[in-house]
Design an enzyme around this catalytic site. Structure first.
Site, mmCIF file in Angstrom:
data_model
loop_
_atom_site.group_PDB
_atom_site.id
_atom_site.type_symbol
_atom_site.label_atom_id
_atom_site.label_comp_id
_atom_site.label_asym_id
_atom_site.label_seq_id
_atom_site.Cartn_x
_atom_site.Cartn_y
_atom_site.Cartn_z
ATOM 1 N N SER A 1 -4.066 6.131 -3.864
ATOM 2 C CA SER A 1 -3.533 5.111 -2.948
ATOM 3 C C SER A 1 -2.021 5.225 -2.890
ATOM 4 O O SER A 1 -1.359 5.167 -3.928
ATOM 5 C CB SER A 1 -3.898 3.714 -3.454
ATOM 6 O OG SER A 1 -5.276 3.623 -3.662
ATOM 7 N N ARG B 1 -0.837 -3.365 -10.919
ATOM 8 C CA ARG B 1 -0.272 -2.013 -10.694
ATOM 9 C C ARG B 1 1.218 -1.939 -11.053
ATOM 10 O O ARG B 1 1.975 -1.177 -10.444
ATOM 11 C CB ARG B 1 -0.452 -1.546 -9.246
ATOM 12 C CG ARG B 1 -1.867 -1.547 -8.744
ATOM 13 C CD ARG B 1 -2.715 -0.440 -9.370
ATOM 14 N NE ARG B 1 -3.976 -0.335 -8.662
ATOM 15 C CZ ARG B 1 -5.090 -0.990 -9.003
ATOM 16 N NH1 ARG B 1 -5.110 -1.751 -10.080
ATOM 17 N NH2 ARG B 1 -6.189 -0.855 -8.297
ATOM 18 N N GLU C 1 2.916 2.447 -4.103
ATOM 19 C CA GLU C 1 2.478 2.437 -5.502
ATOM 20 C C GLU C 1 2.986 3.720 -6.175
ATOM 21 O O GLU C 1 3.301 3.739 -7.366
ATOM 22 C CB GLU C 1 0.945 2.396 -5.519
ATOM 23 C CG GLU C 1 0.344 2.507 -6.893
ATOM 24 C CD GLU C 1 -1.169 2.538 -6.846
ATOM 25 O OE1 GLU C 1 -1.791 1.598 -6.314
ATOM 26 O OE2 GLU C 1 -1.738 3.529 -7.356
HETATM 27 P P1 FAD Z 1 2.554 11.098 -13.412
HETATM 28 O O1 FAD Z 1 2.258 11.138 -11.959
HETATM 29 O O2 FAD Z 1 2.843 12.373 -14.104
HETATM 30 O O3 FAD Z 1 3.710 10.073 -13.690
HETATM 31 C C1 FAD Z 1 3.722 8.802 -13.073
HETATM 32 C C2 FAD Z 1 4.975 8.046 -13.557
HETATM 33 O O4 FAD Z 1 4.861 7.770 -14.941
HETATM 34 C C3 FAD Z 1 6.270 8.847 -13.400
HETATM 35 O O5 FAD Z 1 7.302 7.947 -13.102
HETATM 36 C C4 FAD Z 1 6.466 9.476 -14.781
HETATM 37 O O6 FAD Z 1 7.827 9.742 -15.056
HETATM 38 C C5 FAD Z 1 5.918 8.380 -15.689
HETATM 39 N N1 FAD Z 1 5.322 8.884 -16.920
HETATM 40 C C6 FAD Z 1 4.239 9.693 -17.034
HETATM 41 N N2 FAD Z 1 3.916 9.868 -18.329
HETATM 42 C C7 FAD Z 1 4.836 9.179 -19.051
HETATM 43 C C8 FAD Z 1 5.051 8.977 -20.457
HETATM 44 N N3 FAD Z 1 4.283 9.538 -21.392
HETATM 45 N N4 FAD Z 1 6.102 8.200 -20.836
HETATM 46 C C9 FAD Z 1 6.905 7.627 -19.918
HETATM 47 N N5 FAD Z 1 6.754 7.787 -18.582
HETATM 48 C C10 FAD Z 1 5.720 8.545 -18.162
HETATM 49 N N6 FAD Z 1 -4.387 4.920 -10.162
HETATM 50 C C11 FAD Z 1 -4.986 3.770 -10.484
HETATM 51 O O7 FAD Z 1 -4.367 2.853 -11.045
HETATM 52 N N7 FAD Z 1 -6.305 3.561 -10.201
HETATM 53 C C12 FAD Z 1 -7.049 4.505 -9.588
HETATM 54 O O8 FAD Z 1 -8.242 4.284 -9.365
HETATM 55 C C13 FAD Z 1 -6.428 5.733 -9.215
HETATM 56 N N8 FAD Z 1 -7.135 6.683 -8.560
HETATM 57 C C14 FAD Z 1 -6.512 7.843 -8.186
HETATM 58 C C15 FAD Z 1 -7.255 8.797 -7.492
HETATM 59 C C16 FAD Z 1 -6.662 9.984 -7.103
HETATM 60 C C17 FAD Z 1 -7.472 11.030 -6.361
HETATM 61 C C18 FAD Z 1 -5.305 10.242 -7.430
HETATM 62 C C19 FAD Z 1 -4.669 11.550 -7.066
HETATM 63 C C20 FAD Z 1 -4.561 9.280 -8.100
HETATM 64 C C21 FAD Z 1 -5.151 8.070 -8.484
HETATM 65 N N9 FAD Z 1 -4.447 7.062 -9.165
HETATM 66 C C22 FAD Z 1 -5.073 5.899 -9.532
HETATM 67 C C23 FAD Z 1 -3.025 7.251 -9.473
HETATM 68 C C24 FAD Z 1 -2.770 8.032 -10.801
HETATM 69 O O9 FAD Z 1 -3.854 8.843 -11.123
HETATM 70 C C25 FAD Z 1 -2.484 7.102 -11.979
HETATM 71 O O10 FAD Z 1 -1.381 6.289 -11.695
HETATM 72 C C26 FAD Z 1 -2.225 7.883 -13.278
HETATM 73 O O11 FAD Z 1 -2.106 6.992 -14.350
HETATM 74 C C27 FAD Z 1 -0.970 8.759 -13.207
HETATM 75 O O12 FAD Z 1 -0.962 9.566 -14.364
HETATM 76 P P2 FAD Z 1 -0.130 10.902 -14.460
HETATM 77 O O13 FAD Z 1 -0.215 11.387 -15.867
HETATM 78 O O14 FAD Z 1 -0.534 11.845 -13.418
HETATM 79 O O15 FAD Z 1 1.337 10.351 -14.179
HETATM 80 P P1 NAP Z 2 -12.879 -0.400 -1.728
HETATM 81 O O1 NAP Z 2 -14.095 -0.594 -2.571
HETATM 82 O O2 NAP Z 2 -13.003 0.193 -0.371
HETATM 83 O O3 NAP Z 2 -12.120 -1.810 -1.620
HETATM 84 C C1 NAP Z 2 -10.937 -1.937 -0.838
HETATM 85 C C2 NAP Z 2 -9.976 -2.828 -1.581
HETATM 86 O O4 NAP Z 2 -10.544 -4.110 -1.730
HETATM 87 C C3 NAP Z 2 -9.655 -2.298 -2.957
HETATM 88 O O5 NAP Z 2 -8.317 -1.881 -2.936
HETATM 89 C C4 NAP Z 2 -9.926 -3.427 -3.921
HETATM 90 O O6 NAP Z 2 -8.768 -3.875 -4.606
HETATM 91 C C5 NAP Z 2 -10.381 -4.576 -3.053
HETATM 92 N N1 NAP Z 2 -11.673 -5.083 -3.577
HETATM 93 C C6 NAP Z 2 -12.908 -4.587 -3.325
HETATM 94 N N2 NAP Z 2 -13.831 -5.344 -3.946
HETATM 95 C C7 NAP Z 2 -13.160 -6.307 -4.610
HETATM 96 C C8 NAP Z 2 -13.549 -7.391 -5.438
HETATM 97 N N3 NAP Z 2 -14.830 -7.636 -5.704
HETATM 98 N N4 NAP Z 2 -12.595 -8.173 -5.975
HETATM 99 C C9 NAP Z 2 -11.290 -7.936 -5.731
HETATM 100 N N5 NAP Z 2 -10.856 -6.938 -4.954
HETATM 101 C C10 NAP Z 2 -11.774 -6.132 -4.384
HETATM 102 O O7 NAP Z 2 -11.797 0.447 -2.547
HETATM 103 P P2 NAP Z 2 -11.709 2.003 -2.818
HETATM 104 O O8 NAP Z 2 -10.562 2.535 -2.083
HETATM 105 O O9 NAP Z 2 -13.047 2.637 -2.658
HETATM 106 O O10 NAP Z 2 -11.330 2.012 -4.357
HETATM 107 C C11 NAP Z 2 -12.248 1.568 -5.332
HETATM 108 C C12 NAP Z 2 -11.495 1.193 -6.601
HETATM 109 O O11 NAP Z 2 -10.782 2.348 -7.091
HETATM 110 C C13 NAP Z 2 -10.445 0.115 -6.378
HETATM 111 O O12 NAP Z 2 -10.406 -0.715 -7.494
HETATM 112 C C14 NAP Z 2 -9.156 0.878 -6.231
HETATM 113 O O13 NAP Z 2 -8.037 0.157 -6.686
HETATM 114 C C15 NAP Z 2 -9.406 2.095 -7.127
HETATM 115 N N6 NAP Z 2 -8.651 3.247 -6.610
HETATM 116 C C16 NAP Z 2 -7.313 3.282 -6.842
HETATM 117 C C17 NAP Z 2 -6.547 4.352 -6.404
HETATM 118 C C18 NAP Z 2 -5.083 4.422 -6.726
HETATM 119 O O14 NAP Z 2 -4.488 5.470 -6.527
HETATM 120 N N7 NAP Z 2 -4.489 3.360 -7.209
HETATM 121 C C19 NAP Z 2 -7.151 5.399 -5.696
HETATM 122 C C20 NAP Z 2 -8.508 5.305 -5.441
HETATM 123 C C21 NAP Z 2 -9.259 4.232 -5.902
HETATM 124 P P3 NAP Z 2 -8.181 -3.187 -5.941
HETATM 125 O O15 NAP Z 2 -7.565 -1.915 -5.473
HETATM 126 O O16 NAP Z 2 -7.205 -4.197 -6.407
HETATM 127 O O17 NAP Z 2 -9.304 -2.976 -6.890
#
Ligand code: FAD
Ligand code: NAP
Length: 346
Positions: free
Chosen positions: A244, A164, A342
């Site tokens: 998250s 991340r 994050e």
């Molecule tokens: P923004 O929120 O618009 O920007 C994020 C950052 O990146 C800011 O600092 C911005 O200035 C910068 N930025 C954006 N675009 C550019 C560009 N073109 N050049 C330079 N800088 C830039 N994330 C995960 O990793 N895994 C998930 O499973 C996940 N699930 C999510 C679920 C939900 C319901 C929500 C709301 C969010 C989730 N996220 C997840 C977080 C998010 O969706 C990601 O991080 C996504 O990549 C953000 O994209 P954005 O375009 O909205 O970025």
């Molecule tokens: P989940 O399945 O309830 O699991 C909880 C946590 O345990 C997750 O954060 C995941 O880590 C870890 N995990 C589960 N199984 C794993 C495995 N086999 N090996 C290693 N790590 C494991 O999680 P959830 O909230 O429903 O999310 C599901 C997936 O979507 C996850 O990968 C999560 O990262 C992603 N997600 C991300 C965001 C975001 O905003 N970043 C939001 C929603 C969902 P990891 O997170 O490292 O995978």
């Protein structure tokens, strides 16, 4: 190029925080960005690139220029018999990109289905879900130096991907606008391409069997991921959130073993970044501290996933930041583990 003044950002961030930007514009190409760079509004002000606003918490008005990215386009070329290079404009909606690849039968990002936001932000925090990270399929990106206007092509090692994290959240924060990202994907149109879908993470396998799917096709895996996410995560269009709020922390094996004596159910997984560490599920830690489903003022921790902080309506960014601090403190007091945001806080 239209630059507007005093623009509300409420519909441009998924938390739905009602703040304003002093100046605001859209860019739809590299040429647009270069035109913008020549203006006084650009030269004399602080800048923020905005994608889908799904990983941002605004705690105040933005006293500078917000540049909303809308750079379109997806193209591909053959790399070899088994792989393709797919290049997407940074303003392409991420899930549209995933669907496009699945339709073309290009594999590798199906586990990343339904992540909000745009392609350009995907390298920012090396987005990941269900055992796949962008770094696994990343080839290169193009980014423009926001000071000099030079266009740079960056490889994976230059992007410094970690769990991340990337160089864009640290040393290069606010210095480059990502223009396009190229991914290296498996070409399943060739029957000889060897590719195995990844179904052993979280609820994927159970969900596939509920759907009577064997999970061998990328379309099925994508559908299962969409189904799990839709059931578990709050839809930002209904309930403001940025996914998250915290990253999962990594701790030493010995610290994990000590905690396990007291909390036998504590979930730990091998850290992908450091083989001597264990990744602990931050959501579990927060839940143990009693935050899951708790509502405080206009905000709270979501009832299905404690890691997701939500805006129940009318919350401001400072309120959410305060809640986040309280959660961090209670996790520290109880487990001695520091959990870090994050979400990008402005
Ligand atoms: P923004 O929120 O618009 O920007 C994020 C950052 O990146 C800011 O600092 C911005 O200035 C910068 N930025 C954006 N675009 C550019 C560009 N073109 N050049 C330079 N800088 C830039 N994330 C995960 O990793 N895994 C998930 O499973 C996940 N699930 C999510 C679920 C939900 C319901 C929500 C709301 C969010 C989730 N996220 C997840 C977080 C998010 O969706 C990601 O991080 C996504 O990549 C953000 O994209 P954005 O375009 O909205 O970025
Ligand atoms: P989940 O399945 O309830 O699991 C909880 C946590 O345990 C997750 O954060 C995941 O880590 C870890 N995990 C589960 N199984 C794993 C495995 N086999 N090996 C290693 N790590 C494991 O999680 P959830 O909230 O429903 O999310 C599901 C997936 O979507 C996850 O990968 C999560 O990262 C992603 N997600 C991300 C965001 C975001 O905003 N970043 C939001 C929603 C969902 P990891 O997170 O490292 O995978």
């Amino acid at each position: 190029m239209k630059i507007s003044s005093n623009v509300s950002l409420q519909t441009y961030n998924t938390f739905g925080i009602d703040v304003a930007a002093d100046l605001f514009c859209h860019v739809a190409s590299l040429d647009d960005f270069r035109l913008l760079m020549a203006t006084d509004e650009y030269k004399l002000n602080k800048k923020l690139i905005l994608g889908g606003g799904s990983n941002i918490l605004f705690t105040d008005n933005f006293d500078g220029i917000v540049i909303r990215n809308q750079i379109p386009g997806i193209t591909y070329q053959t790399l070899n018999d088994y792989e393709v290079l797919v290049k997407a404009g940074s303003g392409v909606v991420w899930h549209d990109f995933v669907k496009w690849c699945i339709e073309k039968n290009f594999a590798g990002i199906e586990n990343l289905s339904l992540i909000p936001g745009m392609v350009g932000a995907s390298p920012m925090q090396n987005i990941g879900a269900y055992g796949v990270e962008v770094k696994d399929v990343f080839y290169e990106l193009e980014a423009i130096d926001m000071q000099t206007g030079d266009l740079k092509v960056m490889s994976a090692s230059e992007c410094g991907f970690r769990y991340r994290e990337s160089v864009f959240k640290h040393a290069l924060k606010g210095k480059f606008m990502i223009i396009s990202v190229t991914f290296r994907l498996a070409n399943l149109n060739n029957p000889k391409t060897v590719y195995q879908t990844k179904t052993d993470y979280g609820d994927i396998r159970n969900t596939l069997s509920e759907m009577n799917y064997d999970g061998l096709s990328i379309g099925e895996v994508s559908e299962a991921v969409v189904r799990i996410r839709t059931a578990k995560l709050p839809d930002p269009a209904v309930l403001g959130n940025a996914g998250s709020f915290f990253k999962n922390p990594s701790i030493s094996f010995s610290a994990f073993e000590t905690l396990k004596l007291k909390y036998p159910l504590i979930p730990g997984y091998p850290s992908v970044t450091n083989k001597d560490e264990v990744k602990v599920a931050a959501g579990w830690l927060i839940e143990q501290c009693g935050w899951k489903g708790k509502v405080i003022g206009h905000t709270g921790s979501h009832k299905n996933q404690a890691l997701v902080l939500v805006n129940y309506g009318g919350a401001n960014g400072k309120e959410i930041r305060e809640l986040a601090k309280k959660i961090q403190q209670s996790v520290w007091d109880r487990f001695g583990i520091e959990i870090l945001p994050e979400v990008n806080i402005y």
